[in-house]
Design an enzyme around this catalytic site. Structure first.
Site, PDB file in Angstrom:
ATOM      1  N   ASP A   1       0.877  -1.181   0.000  1.00  0.00           N
ATOM      2  CA  ASP A   1       0.000   0.000   0.000  1.00  0.00           C
ATOM      3  C   ASP A   1       0.909   1.225   0.000  1.00  0.00           C
ATOM      4  O   ASP A   1       2.121   1.109   0.205  1.00  0.00           O
ATOM      5  CB  ASP A   1      -0.888  -0.014   1.268  1.00  0.00           C
ATOM      6  CG  ASP A   1      -1.770   1.231   1.382  1.00  0.00           C
ATOM      7  OD1 ASP A   1      -2.409   1.600   0.389  1.00  0.00           O
ATOM      8  OD2 ASP A   1      -1.810   1.851   2.472  1.00  0.00           O
ATOM      9  N   SER A   2       0.290   2.398  -0.175  1.00  0.00           N
ATOM     10  CA  SER A   2       1.062   3.640  -0.114  1.00  0.00           C
ATOM     11  C   SER A   2       1.554   3.935   1.300  1.00  0.00           C
ATOM     12  O   SER A   2       2.414   4.785   1.487  1.00  0.00           O
ATOM     13  CB  SER A   2       0.172   4.802  -0.560  1.00  0.00           C
ATOM     14  OG  SER A   2      -0.914   4.918   0.341  1.00  0.00           O
TER      15      SER A   2
ATOM     16  N   CYS B   1      -4.304  -1.573  -1.892  1.00  0.00           N
ATOM     17  CA  CYS B   1      -4.484  -0.137  -2.087  1.00  0.00           C
ATOM     18  C   CYS B   1      -5.422   0.021  -3.289  1.00  0.00           C
ATOM     19  O   CYS B   1      -5.135  -0.529  -4.363  1.00  0.00           O
ATOM     20  CB  CYS B   1      -3.126   0.497  -2.371  1.00  0.00           C
ATOM     21  SG  CYS B   1      -3.218   2.210  -2.900  1.00  0.00           S
TER      22      CYS B   1
ATOM     23  N   GLU C   1      -2.425   8.618   8.396  1.00  0.00           N
ATOM     24  CA  GLU C   1      -0.968   8.456   8.382  1.00  0.00           C
ATOM     25  C   GLU C   1      -0.311   9.181   9.566  1.00  0.00           C
ATOM     26  O   GLU C   1       0.840   8.917   9.894  1.00  0.00           O
ATOM     27  CB  GLU C   1      -0.364   8.927   7.046  1.00  0.00           C
ATOM     28  CG  GLU C   1      -0.684   8.001   5.863  1.00  0.00           C
ATOM     29  CD  GLU C   1       0.060   6.656   5.907  1.00  0.00           C
ATOM     30  OE1 GLU C   1       1.151   6.571   6.496  1.00  0.00           O
ATOM     31  OE2 GLU C   1      -0.478   5.670   5.352  1.00  0.00           O
TER      32      GLU C   1
ATOM     33  N   CYS D   1     -10.973   2.783   0.053  1.00  0.00           N
ATOM     34  CA  CYS D   1      -9.575   3.133   0.336  1.00  0.00           C
ATOM     35  C   CYS D   1      -9.236   2.322   1.568  1.00  0.00           C
ATOM     36  O   CYS D   1     -10.011   2.314   2.545  1.00  0.00           O
ATOM     37  CB  CYS D   1      -9.435   4.631   0.615  1.00  0.00           C
ATOM     38  SG  CYS D   1      -7.800   5.085   1.250  1.00  0.00           S
TER      39      CYS D   1
ATOM     40  N   HIS E   1      -7.298   2.764   3.884  1.00  0.00           N
ATOM     41  CA  HIS E   1      -7.128   3.537   5.121  1.00  0.00           C
ATOM     42  C   HIS E   1      -8.471   3.766   5.841  1.00  0.00           C
ATOM     43  O   HIS E   1      -8.494   4.000   7.041  1.00  0.00           O
ATOM     44  CB  HIS E   1      -6.536   4.921   4.817  1.00  0.00           C
ATOM     45  CG  HIS E   1      -5.081   4.935   4.489  1.00  0.00           C
ATOM     46  ND1 HIS E   1      -4.573   4.461   3.304  1.00  0.00           N
ATOM     47  CD2 HIS E   1      -4.011   5.399   5.191  1.00  0.00           C
ATOM     48  CE1 HIS E   1      -3.251   4.639   3.295  1.00  0.00           C
ATOM     49  NE2 HIS E   1      -2.891   5.201   4.417  1.00  0.00           N
TER      50      HIS E   1
HETATM   51  N1  DGL Z   1      -4.858   3.162   0.956  1.00  0.00           N
HETATM   52  C1  DGL Z   1      -4.874   3.621  -0.369  1.00  0.00           C
HETATM   53  C2  DGL Z   1      -6.086   3.297  -1.156  1.00  0.00           C
HETATM   54  O1  DGL Z   1      -6.718   2.318  -0.847  1.00  0.00           O
HETATM   55  C3  DGL Z   1      -4.096   4.806  -0.750  1.00  0.00           C
HETATM   56  C4  DGL Z   1      -4.406   6.102  -0.145  1.00  0.00           C
HETATM   57  C5  DGL Z   1      -3.437   7.134  -0.628  1.00  0.00           C
HETATM   58  O2  DGL Z   1      -2.251   6.847  -0.645  1.00  0.00           O
HETATM   59  O3  DGL Z   1      -3.891   8.238  -0.966  1.00  0.00           O
HETATM   60  O4  DGL Z   1      -6.413   3.957  -2.111  1.00  0.00           O
END
Ligand code: DGL
Length: 268
Positions: free
Chosen positions: A10-11, A73, A155, A187, A189
């Site tokens: 993931d990011s 992600c 984050e 997402c 997150h």
């Molecule tokens: N967790 C990520 C997603 O599902 C990336 C969020 C990001 O880096 O902006 O899109």
């Protein structure tokens, strides 16, 4: 039987929500998690840039000897899933299709909302997946809304508070007005913000993360191909990131749990 680890990326720390489901469902599997914290968030970057980062990370995971890759992600799944599948021989699983599948199973009236990064919403990946599956499974409108600032709070380890609640109520207004009955957290997150999101959208709306559905898909593939670690002891878990490892470790313990013991730095 295949002893090699599963690779997940993931990011940043969002993909740990998928790792939680993977560990719960597949406790015997070894796993390497790559958090691209040095270059994340991905949501505001161009899909082309996210595609390049993603291919580079899949290559790194393949070089570590993984047997399967989970793109945990949504932004990277939208940008790079097709290309990664074409380039690499290991099975590659994204999180968009599992999320849509779960929503179609869950929604009572077919009024489905999706929230994600600006990149994911602009890509139209959820609409495409919904169109492709709706034919087979019957129902579903999709109302997509970008929530660009959510990731930066996660984050930082901030998952509640006045500012994030104010943002949530602003971002989610169109979904309240559209009376969705099911909301895809598009997402990885966002499950960490589930309480704030649920307060903003209303408790009657079912929130869906793709984490469990993705973990079921990984299980199916490993079992079907005879590549699971059935009958063996508990697996090991290795975590790497591309910036401050101590910050990642603390967030990892907060969001995933005691499995995050050490975090190594990888420089690209
Ligand atoms: N967790 C990520 C997603 O599902 C990336 C969020 C990001 O880096 O902006 O899109």
């Amino acid at each position: 039987m295949d002893e090699r680890p599963i690779g997940v990326f993931d990011s940043g720390v969002g993909g740990l929500t998928v790792v939680r489901s993977l560990i719960d469902l597949l406790p015997r599997e070894n796993l390497i998690y790559f958090g691209d914290t040095g270059r994340g968030p991905y949501g505001g970057r161009s899909l082309e840039e996210v595609r390049c980062f993603s291919i580079q990370i899949v290559q790194w995971l393949v070089d570590q000897g993984v047997k399967l890759v989970v793109i945990a992600c949504n932004t990277a799944s939208a940008a790079a899933l097709q290309e990664a599948r074409a380039r690499f021989r290991v099975p590659i699983i994204g999180v968009v299709e599992p999320g849509v599948r779960a929503a179609l199973k869950t929604s009572r009236q077919g009024r489905v909302g999706m929230i994600g990064t600006a990149g994911t919403v602009a890509s139209g990946a959820y609409e495409d997946a919904m169109r492709a599956m709706r034919g087979r499974e019957g129902k579903g409108d999709l109302i997509s809304v970008a929530c660009p600032r959510f990731v930066e709070f996660v984050e930082k380890g901030e998952v509640w508070g006045a500012e994030i609640s104010r943002l949530a109520s602003m971002y989610l207004m169109p979904l309240r007005e559209a009376c969705v009955d099911t909301l895809i957290l598009g997402c990885t997150h966002y499950p960490l913000l589930a309480r704030v999101i649920s307060d903003a959208v209303g408790r009657h709306v079912t929130l869906l993360s793709s984490a469990d559905e993705t973990a079921f898909e990984v299980t199916d593939i490993l079992v079907r191909t005879g590549k699971d670690r059935r009958g063996l002891g508990l697996g090991w878990h290795r975590f790497v990131c591309t910036s401050d490892t101590e910050h990642f470790r603390l967030l990892g313990v907060q969001f995933l749990g005691p499995e995050v013991r050490e975090v190594a730095f990888v420089g690209f």
